[in-house]
Design a protein around this motif. Structure first.
Motif, mmCIF file in Angstrom:
data_model
loop_
_atom_site.group_PDB
_atom_site.id
_atom_site.type_symbol
_atom_site.label_atom_id
_atom_site.label_comp_id
_atom_site.label_asym_id
_atom_site.label_seq_id
_atom_site.Cartn_x
_atom_site.Cartn_y
_atom_site.Cartn_z
ATOM 1 N N LEU A 1 0.891 -1.235 -0.169
ATOM 2 C CA LEU A 1 0.000 0.184 -0.081
ATOM 3 C C LEU A 1 0.721 1.218 0.063
ATOM 4 O O LEU A 1 0.594 2.167 -0.664
ATOM 5 C CB LEU A 1 -1.003 -0.020 1.195
ATOM 6 C CG LEU A 1 -2.218 -0.978 1.008
ATOM 7 C CD1 LEU A 1 -2.868 -0.762 2.505
ATOM 8 C CD2 LEU A 1 -3.057 -0.605 -0.251
ATOM 9 N N GLU A 2 1.960 1.198 0.708
ATOM 10 C CA GLU A 2 2.577 2.710 0.786
ATOM 11 C C GLU A 2 3.527 2.814 -0.316
ATOM 12 O O GLU A 2 3.423 4.154 -0.739
ATOM 13 C CB GLU A 2 3.823 2.555 2.118
ATOM 14 C CG GLU A 2 2.861 2.306 3.369
ATOM 15 C CD GLU A 2 3.531 3.121 4.362
ATOM 16 O OE1 GLU A 2 4.309 4.097 4.264
ATOM 17 O OE2 GLU A 2 3.424 2.721 5.653
ATOM 18 N N LYS A 3 3.905 1.843 -1.108
ATOM 19 C CA LYS A 3 4.540 2.121 -2.313
ATOM 20 C C LYS A 3 3.490 2.727 -3.448
ATOM 21 O O LYS A 3 3.807 3.783 -3.970
ATOM 22 C CB LYS A 3 4.961 0.680 -3.105
ATOM 23 C CG LYS A 3 6.347 0.222 -2.465
ATOM 24 C CD LYS A 3 6.674 -1.161 -3.235
ATOM 25 C CE LYS A 3 7.787 -1.731 -2.235
ATOM 26 N NZ LYS A 3 8.221 -2.812 -2.976
ATOM 27 N N THR A 4 2.283 2.229 -3.523
ATOM 28 C CA THR A 4 1.274 2.856 -4.142
ATOM 29 C C THR A 4 0.924 4.110 -3.929
ATOM 30 O O THR A 4 0.693 5.234 -4.636
ATOM 31 C CB THR A 4 -0.175 1.969 -4.142
ATOM 32 O OG1 THR A 4 0.420 0.417 -4.823
ATOM 33 C CG2 THR A 4 -1.075 2.450 -5.190
ATOM 34 N N VAL A 5 0.757 4.324 -2.762
ATOM 35 C CA VAL A 5 0.458 5.733 -2.223
ATOM 36 C C VAL A 5 1.613 6.637 -2.337
ATOM 37 O O VAL A 5 1.128 8.021 -2.781
ATOM 38 C CB VAL A 5 -0.297 5.773 -0.773
ATOM 39 C CG1 VAL A 5 -0.156 7.002 -0.293
ATOM 40 C CG2 VAL A 5 -1.402 5.007 -0.426
ATOM 41 N N ILE A 6 2.701 6.553 -2.254
ATOM 42 C CA ILE A 6 3.729 7.424 -2.454
ATOM 43 C C ILE A 6 3.737 7.773 -3.817
ATOM 44 O O ILE A 6 3.943 9.011 -4.071
ATOM 45 C CB ILE A 6 5.105 6.806 -1.781
ATOM 46 C CG1 ILE A 6 4.929 6.548 -0.157
ATOM 47 C CG2 ILE A 6 6.281 7.748 -2.282
ATOM 48 C CD1 ILE A 6 6.316 6.123 0.248
ATOM 49 N N LYS A 7 3.727 6.667 -4.896
ATOM 50 C CA LYS A 7 3.804 7.113 -5.973
ATOM 51 C C LYS A 7 2.541 7.780 -6.517
ATOM 52 O O LYS A 7 2.788 8.806 -7.419
ATOM 53 C CB LYS A 7 3.757 5.958 -6.779
ATOM 54 C CG LYS A 7 4.904 4.943 -6.798
ATOM 55 C CD LYS A 7 4.781 3.664 -7.388
ATOM 56 C CE LYS A 7 6.006 2.858 -7.420
ATOM 57 N NZ LYS A 7 5.907 1.310 -7.910
ATOM 58 N N GLU A 8 1.448 7.636 -5.754
ATOM 59 C CA GLU A 8 0.375 8.530 -6.238
ATOM 60 C C GLU A 8 0.370 10.084 -5.728
ATOM 61 O O GLU A 8 0.202 10.862 -6.284
ATOM 62 C CB GLU A 8 -0.753 7.974 -5.636
ATOM 63 C CG GLU A 8 -2.234 8.628 -5.893
ATOM 64 C CD GLU A 8 -3.474 8.087 -5.488
ATOM 65 O OE1 GLU A 8 -4.600 8.652 -5.500
ATOM 66 O OE2 GLU A 8 -3.601 6.770 -5.348
ATOM 67 N N ALA A 9 1.167 9.961 -4.403
ATOM 68 C CA ALA A 9 1.354 11.413 -3.828
ATOM 69 C C ALA A 9 2.514 12.224 -4.575
ATOM 70 O O ALA A 9 2.434 13.488 -4.400
ATOM 71 C CB ALA A 9 1.711 11.197 -2.465
ATOM 72 N N SER A 10 3.185 11.675 -5.177
ATOM 73 C CA SER A 10 4.467 12.318 -5.823
ATOM 74 C C SER A 10 4.156 13.347 -6.945
ATOM 75 O O SER A 10 3.488 13.032 -7.822
ATOM 76 C CB SER A 10 5.356 11.378 -6.560
ATOM 77 O OG SER A 10 5.970 10.191 -5.609
ATOM 78 N N GLY A 11 4.644 14.483 -6.581
ATOM 79 C CA GLY A 11 4.545 15.451 -7.686
ATOM 80 C C GLY A 11 3.075 16.256 -7.479
ATOM 81 O O GLY A 11 2.714 17.051 -8.309
ATOM 82 N N ARG A 12 2.229 15.711 -6.591
ATOM 83 C CA ARG A 12 0.734 16.240 -6.573
ATOM 84 C C ARG A 12 0.419 16.818 -5.340
ATOM 85 O O ARG A 12 -0.868 17.265 -5.121
ATOM 86 C CB ARG A 12 0.027 14.771 -6.841
ATOM 87 C CG ARG A 12 0.341 14.394 -8.183
ATOM 88 C CD ARG A 12 -0.718 12.979 -8.301
ATOM 89 N NE ARG A 12 -1.982 13.244 -8.147
ATOM 90 C CZ ARG A 12 -3.030 12.202 -8.052
ATOM 91 N NH1 ARG A 12 -2.746 11.108 -8.231
ATOM 92 N NH2 ARG A 12 -4.258 12.764 -7.764
ATOM 93 N N LEU A 13 1.091 16.954 -4.282
ATOM 94 C CA LEU A 13 0.761 17.429 -2.858
ATOM 95 C C LEU A 13 0.677 18.769 -2.976
ATOM 96 O O LEU A 13 1.343 19.628 -3.565
ATOM 97 C CB LEU A 13 1.731 16.848 -1.798
ATOM 98 C CG LEU A 13 1.393 15.661 -1.277
ATOM 99 C CD1 LEU A 13 1.303 14.553 -2.095
ATOM 100 C CD2 LEU A 13 2.359 15.447 0.154
ATOM 101 N N SER A 14 -0.330 19.507 -2.192
ATOM 102 C CA SER A 14 -0.569 20.951 -2.204
ATOM 103 C C SER A 14 0.558 21.431 -1.259
ATOM 104 O O SER A 14 1.266 20.798 -0.636
ATOM 105 C CB SER A 14 -1.714 21.047 -1.382
ATOM 106 O OG SER A 14 -1.757 20.816 0.053
#
Length: 240
Positions: free
Chosen positions: A100-113
Motif C-alpha cells: 500500500l505505501e509504495k502505491t500511495v507514495i507514487k500517487e502522492a509524488s508531485g501532486r501534494l499541495s
C-alpha cells in the motif's frame, strides 16, 4: 501527561466530551504499543480502574475492545494479560504496508499541495527534535503521523486507519527498533519526502523496501525476553 509509576502507564489528557471508555481504551492501547505495558504482562480491571481513577465499567469496555483488537487476552476471574507479539501476524502487516505505501507514495509524488508539503517538512523537523531529546515514544507517534499525512494528502486516510487496525504487532516491534535505528528512519523519511516533492518515483520501491525492512527487527527481537512473543524468536531462527 501523567505517568503512573506503579504500573508505568503514561496517561494522556482526556479530550473534551470524549467518552470515558474511549479514553481508557486509547490510554491502554497507546501504552501497549509503546511497550509501557509489556507483552505477557498481567493486568486487572481493578488495577487499571484504580490507576486511572475511573470505575470498572469503562475499563471492562476498553478491555473487551482491546481483546477484539488482539492486544490483550481476557481470562475470567483472573488477571488478563497483554498479548505476546505474534511475529507471523506482524510480518503479514508489514507485507500489506509494503504494497500500500509504495502505491500511495507514487500517487502522492508531485501532486501534494503546499500545505501538505509544509506538514511533511514540519513532521521531519519534529523527528529531528525527538532524536535530539531521545524521545522515542514521541518519535513513534511522529513516524506514524508522517505516513498518515501522505495517505491523507491522497484522500486515502481510511486506508491508513485500516492498516493501523492490522499492524499493532508490527508497531510494537518498531517501538523496539526505533532507539537503535533512528538515524536511518529519519533519513529514509526525508528521502520519501524528496521523492514526493520532486515527483521522481524511480526510487520508491527501493526506499520503501529499505524503510519497512525486517532486518533490524530480526536483529533486535533477540534482546527481549522470549515470553514477549508467541513463539521464541531463537527457536524460529534455529529452525529456519
Amino acid at each position: 501527561m501523567v505517568v503512573l509509576e506503579k504500573l508505568k502507564v503514561e496517561v494522556s489528557e482526556q479530550e473534551k466530551n470524549q467518552p470515558i471508555h474511549q479514553w481508557v481504551y486509547q490510554v491502554l492501547r497507546s501504552n501497549i504499543i509503546k511497550l509501557h505495558l509489556k507483552p505477557a504482562q498481567r493486568i486487572s480491571e481493578n488495577e487499571i480502574s484504580e490507576a486511572l481513577g475511573v470505575s470498572r465499567t469503562p475499563v471492562r469496555e476498553a478491555f473487551i475492545r482491546l481483546a477484539e483488537d488482539g492486544l490483550i487476552k481476557i481470562t475470567p476471574q483472573k488477571r488478563s494479560i497483554v498479548s505476546p507479539i505474534d511475529l507471523d501476524q506482524a510480518e503479514e502487516a508489514r507485507f500489506v504496508r509494503l504494497a500500500l505505501e509504495k502505491t500511495v507514495i507514487k500517487e502522492a509524488s508531485g501532486r501534494l499541495s503546499e500545505f501538505d508539503r509544509a506538514e511533511l517538512l514540519t513532521n521531519i523537523e519534529t523527528q529531528h527534535e525527538c532524536q535530539r531529546l531521545k524521545d522515542y515514544d514521541r518519535m513513534l507517534a511522529a513516524d506514524n503521523d508522517f505516513h498518515r499525512l501522505i495517505f491523507r494528502a491522497c484522500g486515502k486516510e481510511r486506508s491508513w486507519h485500516f492498516i493501523k487496525k492490522l499492524d499493532f504487532n508490527y508497531d510494537r516491534l518498531r517501538a523496539m527498533v526505533i532507539p537503535i535505528g533512528l538515524d536511518t528512519v529519519i533519513r529514509e523519511h526525508d528521502r520519501i519526502r524528496e521523492i514526493i516533492e520532486t515527483g521522481d518515483i524511480d526510487g520508491v520501491d527501493a526506499v520503501v523496501d529499505s524503510h519497512l525492512t525486517r532486518a533490524l527487527i530480526d536483529r533486535v527481537v533477540y534482546d527481549y525476553p522470549p515470553q514477549f512473543f508467541t513463539e521464541d524468536p531463537r527457536i524460529r531462527r534455529g529452525g529456519a
